[in-house]
Scaffold this active site. Structure first.
Site, short mmCIF file in Angstrom:
data_model
loop_
_atom_site.label_atom_id
_atom_site.label_comp_id
_atom_site.label_asym_id
_atom_site.label_seq_id
_atom_site.Cartn_x
_atom_site.Cartn_y
_atom_site.Cartn_z
CB SER A 1 37.74 31.39 43.65
OG SER A 1 37.59 31.41 45.05
CE1 TYR B 1 35.89 36.63 43.54
CE2 TYR B 1 35.70 34.59 44.79
CZ TYR B 1 36.47 35.49 44.09
OH TYR B 1 37.82 35.27 43.92
N1 LIG Z 1 43.40 37.05 46.69
C1 LIG Z 1 42.79 35.90 46.93
O1 LIG Z 1 42.77 35.41 48.08
C2 LIG Z 1 42.15 35.14 45.78
C3 LIG Z 1 41.68 33.85 46.03
C4 LIG Z 1 41.09 33.15 45.00
C5 LIG Z 1 40.97 33.73 43.74
N2 LIG Z 1 41.42 34.99 43.52
C6 LIG Z 1 41.29 35.54 42.17
O2 LIG Z 1 42.56 35.92 41.71
C7 LIG Z 1 42.38 36.90 40.66
C8 LIG Z 1 43.36 38.03 40.89
O3 LIG Z 1 42.98 38.74 42.04
P1 LIG Z 1 44.00 39.29 43.13
O4 LIG Z 1 43.75 38.56 44.38
O5 LIG Z 1 45.35 39.36 42.56
O6 LIG Z 1 43.37 40.76 43.35
P2 LIG Z 1 43.85 42.21 42.92
O7 LIG Z 1 42.73 43.12 43.27
O8 LIG Z 1 45.19 42.50 43.52
O9 LIG Z 1 44.01 42.11 41.34
C9 LIG Z 1 42.90 42.05 40.49
C10 LIG Z 1 43.15 43.02 39.33
O10 LIG Z 1 42.04 42.91 38.41
C11 LIG Z 1 41.80 44.22 37.93
N3 LIG Z 1 40.44 44.37 37.40
C12 LIG Z 1 39.29 44.50 38.11
N4 LIG Z 1 38.26 44.71 37.27
C13 LIG Z 1 38.77 44.72 36.01
C14 LIG Z 1 38.21 44.89 34.73
N5 LIG Z 1 36.89 45.09 34.57
N6 LIG Z 1 39.03 44.84 33.66
C15 LIG Z 1 40.36 44.64 33.81
N7 LIG Z 1 40.96 44.48 35.00
C16 LIG Z 1 40.16 44.52 36.09
C17 LIG Z 1 42.03 45.13 39.13
O11 LIG Z 1 42.23 46.47 38.72
C18 LIG Z 1 43.24 44.48 39.76
O12 LIG Z 1 44.44 45.05 39.29
C19 LIG Z 1 40.93 37.32 40.69
O13 LIG Z 1 40.24 36.65 39.63
C20 LIG Z 1 40.45 36.78 42.04
O14 LIG Z 1 39.07 36.52 42.04
C21 LIG Z 1 42.03 35.71 44.52
#
Ligand SMILES: NC(=O)c1ccc[n+]([C@@H]2O[C@H](COP(=O)([O-])OP(=O)(O)OC[C@H]3O[C@@H](n4cnc5c(N)ncnc54)[C@H](O)[C@@H]3O)[C@@H](O)[C@H]2O)c1
Length: 288
Positions: free
Chosen positions: A156, A169
């Site tokens: 991130s 985070y």
């Molecule tokens: N959405 C944003 O703006 C953004 C920005 C930067 C980074 N990210 C990163 O992108 C990645 C994906 O996130 P997203 O935005 O798609 O969110 P999201 O919540 O849609 O997807 C994340 C998924 O991870 C799963 N998860 C959570 N804890 C878990 C565990 N202990 N074991 C297995 N699965 C687990 C959740 O059930 C969910 O399905 C994450 O690492 C997040 O930190 C997201």
């Protein structure tokens, strides 16, 4: 948009019939990756905490890939045993894995640096240790297979510019950045290895993590846009897959990162971007 043919001729690990394992694959960026890769003919292992959402995601991906090309494995990435079992099941089902996306993550804020140790540990167990568990479970098997492979860990921008807000985070994603940099170096120096590691750095993306929003905020990208950008970056061989969004352009991100590292070089206070004495200088720097 980079075409599937361009992607697949540049990256043998993403050839039709190859196998992708995606943690956090039941939602957001992970699910967008699963759909896109399934459409390219890859077999998909969806790993996520079990339950209705994983079942639903698995059905959705099966409509693209065909039921026999999708395996859903309930996995808590914070548990090394779960992730080992995921690797075992993936190799048993499909005979190999060529893309591992360590993507599962949570954004809940456990609080101040001196509060809620359990909450801090839980977040780091998922966001940081989940990535390490993935690498420990899959890399030795992928190395033994001797085939081209890719590992994409989701970091991130908050792990680079570390803005105030959710310190745990930021710490977890700084860890993912350092770990993935070191992993790329180690794989580059591993005799006979043909596996590359990459750091995916999404911008603001409309997913399950986007707090409170019921429809895509104008500034956010979709998960699909992130995956398009990721695939084009992988074709270019970029290690840092630095995604823009509808608010933050690449030049803006470059300046924000330069300012953050400038805190050390110019001996400013930590997080000077948000310090009253330096706010104006930061604004002028962004304008320059
Ligand atoms: N959405 C944003 O703006 C953004 C920005 C930067 C980074 N990210 C990163 O992108 C990645 C994906 O996130 P997203 O935005 O798609 O969110 P999201 O919540 O849609 O997807 C994340 C998924 O991870 C799963 N998860 C959570 N804890 C878990 C565990 N202990 N074991 C297995 N699965 C687990 C959740 O059930 C969910 O399905 C994450 O690492 C997040 O930190 C997201």
């Amino acid at each position: 948009m980079t075409t599937d043919a361009e992607i697949q001729s540049a990256l043998p690990a993403l050839g039709s019939g190859s196998v992708a394992v995606i943690t956090g694959g039941a939602s957001g960026i992970g699910l967008a990756a699963a759909r896109r890769l399934a459409a390219m003919g890859l077999k998909i292992v969806l790993a996520d905490i079990g339950g209705a959402r994983l079942d639903e995601a698995s059905r959705a991906v099966a409509t693209i890939a065909g039921g026999s090309a999708v395996l859903a494995v309930a996995t808590d990435v914070s548990k090394a045993d779960d992730v080992d079992r995921l690797a075992e099941k993936s190799f048993d089902a499909f005979g190999g894995v060529s893309l591992l996306m360590n993507n599962a993550g949570v954004g809940s804020n456990p609080g101040k640096p001196w509060e809620n140790r359990d909450g801090w540990k839980r977040l780091l167990d998922i966001n940081f240790w989940g990535v390490v568990h993935g690498v420990e479970a899959f890399v030795p098997r992928m190395l033994a297979a001797g085939k081209p492979g890719l590992i994409v860990n989701t970091g991130s921008k908050q792990g680079i510019t570390t803005p105030p807000g959710n310190l745990a985070y930021n710490v977890s994603k700084s860890g993912v950045k350092s770990f993935t940099e070191g992993l790329a170096h180690a794989l580059r120096n591993e005799p006979g290895a043909n596996i590359a590691a990459h750091l995916l750095i999404p911008g603001f993306t409309f997913t399950g993590l986007t707090e409170g929003a019921t429809e895509k905020p104008a500034g956010a990208w979709t998960g699909e846009q992130v995956i398009d950008f990721m695939l084009a970056s992988l074709v270019r061989g970029d290690f840092y897959i630095l995604c823009p969004d509808n608010e933050a352009t690449r030049p803006m991100d470059e300046k924000r990162m330069a300012w953050a590292i400038g805190d050390i070089i110019d001996n400013r206070p930590a997080l000077s971007r948000w310090h009253p004495d330096h706010k104006d200088a930061f604004a002028a720097f962004m304008e320059s």
